[in-house]
Design a protein around this motif. Structure first.
Motif, PDB file in Angstrom:
ATOM      1  N   UNK A   4      98.925   8.713  59.902  1.00 29.17           N
ATOM      2  CA  UNK A   4      99.645   9.915  60.299  1.00 29.17           C
ATOM      3  C   UNK A   4     100.981   9.539  60.939  1.00 29.17           C
ATOM      4  N   UNK A   5     102.025  10.253  60.560  1.00 32.92           N
ATOM      5  CA  UNK A   5     103.373   9.998  61.058  1.00 32.92           C
ATOM      6  C   UNK A   5     103.949  11.276  61.653  1.00 32.92           C
ATOM      7  N   UNK A   6     104.801  11.123  62.662  1.00 34.22           N
ATOM      8  CA  UNK A   6     105.516  12.271  63.214  1.00 34.22           C
ATOM      9  C   UNK A   6     106.824  11.784  63.816  1.00 34.22           C
ATOM     10  N   UNK A   7     107.663  12.748  64.210  1.00 34.91           N
ATOM     11  CA  UNK A   7     108.968  12.379  64.739  1.00 34.91           C
ATOM     12  C   UNK A   7     109.789  11.635  63.706  1.00 34.91           C
ATOM     13  N   UNK A   8     110.607  10.692  64.150  1.00 32.99           N
ATOM     14  CA  UNK A   8     111.466   9.927  63.252  1.00 32.99           C
ATOM     15  C   UNK A   8     110.650   9.169  62.216  1.00 32.99           C
ATOM     16  N   UNK A   9     109.441   8.756  62.578  1.00 36.42           N
ATOM     17  CA  UNK A   9     108.610   8.005  61.655  1.00 36.42           C
ATOM     18  C   UNK A   9     108.177   8.797  60.437  1.00 36.42           C
ATOM     19  N   UNK A  10     108.207  10.147  60.537  1.00 35.00           N
ATOM     20  CA  UNK A  10     107.787  10.975  59.411  1.00 35.00           C
ATOM     21  C   UNK A  10     108.906  11.196  58.406  1.00 35.00           C
ATOM     22  N   UNK A 160     108.411  22.401  62.813  1.00 31.78           N
ATOM     23  CA  UNK A 160     107.586  21.219  63.029  1.00 31.78           C
ATOM     24  C   UNK A 160     107.727  20.238  61.885  1.00 31.78           C
ATOM     25  N   UNK A 161     107.507  18.955  62.177  1.00 28.37           N
ATOM     26  CA  UNK A 161     107.638  17.882  61.187  1.00 28.37           C
ATOM     27  C   UNK A 161     106.433  16.963  61.292  1.00 28.37           C
ATOM     28  N   UNK A 162     105.834  16.626  60.153  1.00 35.61           N
ATOM     29  CA  UNK A 162     104.702  15.703  60.135  1.00 35.61           C
ATOM     30  C   UNK A 162     104.660  15.011  58.786  1.00 35.61           C
ATOM     31  N   UNK A 163     103.992  13.841  58.736  1.00 31.98           N
ATOM     32  CA  UNK A 163     103.918  13.118  57.482  1.00 31.98           C
ATOM     33  C   UNK A 163     102.779  12.125  57.458  1.00 31.98           C
ATOM     34  N   UNK A 164     102.675  11.419  56.321  1.00 34.70           N
ATOM     35  CA  UNK A 164     101.650  10.396  56.131  1.00 34.70           C
ATOM     36  C   UNK A 164     102.217   9.226  55.340  1.00 34.70           C
ATOM     37  N   UNK A 165     101.722   8.047  55.657  1.00 35.41           N
ATOM     38  CA  UNK A 165     101.940   6.857  54.848  1.00 35.41           C
ATOM     39  C   UNK A 165     100.631   6.566  54.138  1.00 35.41           C
ATOM     40  N   UNK A 166     100.626   6.668  52.804  1.00 34.38           N
ATOM     41  CA  UNK A 166      99.416   6.459  52.025  1.00 34.38           C
ATOM     42  C   UNK A 166      99.176   4.979  51.774  1.00 34.38           C
ATOM     43  N   UNK A 167      97.937   4.628  51.498  1.00 36.42           N
ATOM     44  CA  UNK A 167      97.610   3.230  51.256  1.00 36.42           C
ATOM     45  C   UNK A 167      98.286   2.706  49.986  1.00 36.42           C
ATOM     46  N   UNK A 168      98.681   3.609  49.093  1.00 37.97           N
ATOM     47  CA  UNK A 168      99.428   3.195  47.900  1.00 37.97           C
ATOM     48  C   UNK A 168     100.856   2.780  48.232  1.00 37.97           C
ATOM     49  N   UNK A 169     101.297   3.028  49.470  1.00 40.96           N
ATOM     50  CA  UNK A 169     102.640   2.666  49.892  1.00 40.96           C
ATOM     51  C   UNK A 169     103.623   3.819  49.860  1.00 40.96           C
ATOM     52  N   UNK A 170     103.234   4.959  49.292  1.00 40.16           N
ATOM     53  CA  UNK A 170     104.109   6.127  49.256  1.00 40.16           C
ATOM     54  C   UNK A 170     104.001   6.921  50.555  1.00 40.16           C
ATOM     55  N   UNK A 171     105.080   7.628  50.860  1.00 42.43           N
ATOM     56  CA  UNK A 171     105.111   8.504  52.022  1.00 42.43           C
ATOM     57  C   UNK A 171     105.229   9.951  51.564  1.00 42.43           C
TER      58      UNK A 171
END
Length: 324
Positions: A4-10, A160-171
């Motif tokens: 799980x990613x949020x802020x600048x990391x997302x 709001x902003x949120x994201x994910x880094x998948x195990x396949x390497x995609x975001x």
């Protein structure tokens, strides 16, 4: 597993986000810039949408790539703000190539926030231009930009902003402006509907609800009818085709239904845009499945973050204040 990613990391590399905020008029605009272009798509589920250039995003139509997406307040008046984003991009010669020069492609969608501020001043051309100028890699959340005057089921909405880094390497990331008729929380317990998806680091935002006592949901809403809409942009660095980007947008809509009840009503104009960076060669169906599932999760988390990070406005209580 996905991180799980949020802020600048997302935020994805190649995307910048900027806000224009008008606190006096309680309105604003938020732009998602992809100056190098991204494959674009859209899914419209609400019955009262206000949009610009969404037909060109259909898979069967010619234009493949967009250069920005605008989310804005001001109802139909706010669509003017897209002209400011077009001007910003044209000055930098970013756009669809034509014999007469480049034409920036800027789809847009509006939410209704009229009458919530001290003055009537919907976002115009200059608002869109200033939002584009402000675009960067640090994204402010809460009652800013398109979420400045937003209301979510009787509490203050926002961005709001949120994201994910998948195990396949995609975001995959989701940016949401929440101005919904439906509530983002259970009125009986005060619990956010999207709360289960929050990562451990985000759960510190949750307020103490031990003294909250509410009423069961009956789905009768005497307030704010026709003054609603949740808008989202989901983006990925996976090289999706235009048809696959459309599927990403469709799957991401489920995040709205998870985090807001009811969703996609006759009074909301719910819209989800999808952006895919890269050359558009496409991915395998299983990877698309994973991206779409996490896009929906990201939308639900972004809605929860928007509500948690928004302070009150005149006559509009903040969620954190109401339940605590």
């Amino acid at each position: 597993m996905a991180e799980a990613l949020w802020g600048k990391g997302a935020l994805l590399s190649g995307i910048r986000i900027g806000h224009f905020t008008d606190l006096e008029a309680l309105t604003g605009a938020t732009v998602v810039l992809v100056e190098e272009g991204a494959v674009g798509a859209v899914d419209v589920r609400g019955a009262a949408p206000g949009t610009r250039e969404t037909d060109l995003l259909l898979p069967e139509n010619t234009v493949e790539r967009v250069h920005a997406v605008l989310l804005t307040g001001g109802s139909a008046f706010g669509l003017r703000a897209a002209d400011g984003v077009v001007r910003y991009l044209a000055e930098r010669k970013r756009g669809f190539p034509t014999p007469g020069g480049v034409v920036p492609i800027v789809p847009a969608a509006v939410l209704y926030d009229l009458g919530r501020g001290k003055v009537h001043r919907p976002p115009g051309t200059e608002a869109g231009y200033q939002a584009a100028l402000a675009a960067g890699e640090v994204v402010e959340e809460g009652g800013v930009g398109a979420g400045t005057g937003a209301v979510a089921g009787g509490v203050k909405g926002g961005v709001g902003l949120a994201g994910y880094l998948l195990e396949e390497g995609y975001r995959v990331m989701a940016l949401v402006a929440v101005n919904s008729l439906g509530r983002p929380f259970d009125p009986l317990t005060g619990r956010l509907y999207g709360e289960d998806l929050l990562a451990e680091g985000e759960r510190a935002l949750l307020p103490d609800r031990s003294r909250y006592r509410g009423n069961p949901e009956d789905y009768r809403f005497p307030f704010l009818l026709g003054q609603n809409t949740t808008l989202a942009v989901v983006a990925t660095d996976a090289p999706l085709s235009k048809a696959q980007a459309r599927r990403l947008a469709i799957m991401a809509q489920d995040g709205i239904a998870r985090a807001i009840r009811p969703a996609h009503t006759p009074f909301d104009g719910d819209v989800v845009f999808a952006l895919a960076l890269g050359e558009g060669k496409g991915v395998d169906p299983y990877t698309l499945l994973r991206l779409g599932a996490h896009a929906a999760d990201a939308v639900a988390r972004a809605i929860a973050r928007a509500v948690l990070l928004s302070g009150s406005a005149p006559g509009i209580p903040a969620y954190r204040e109401l339940v605590a």
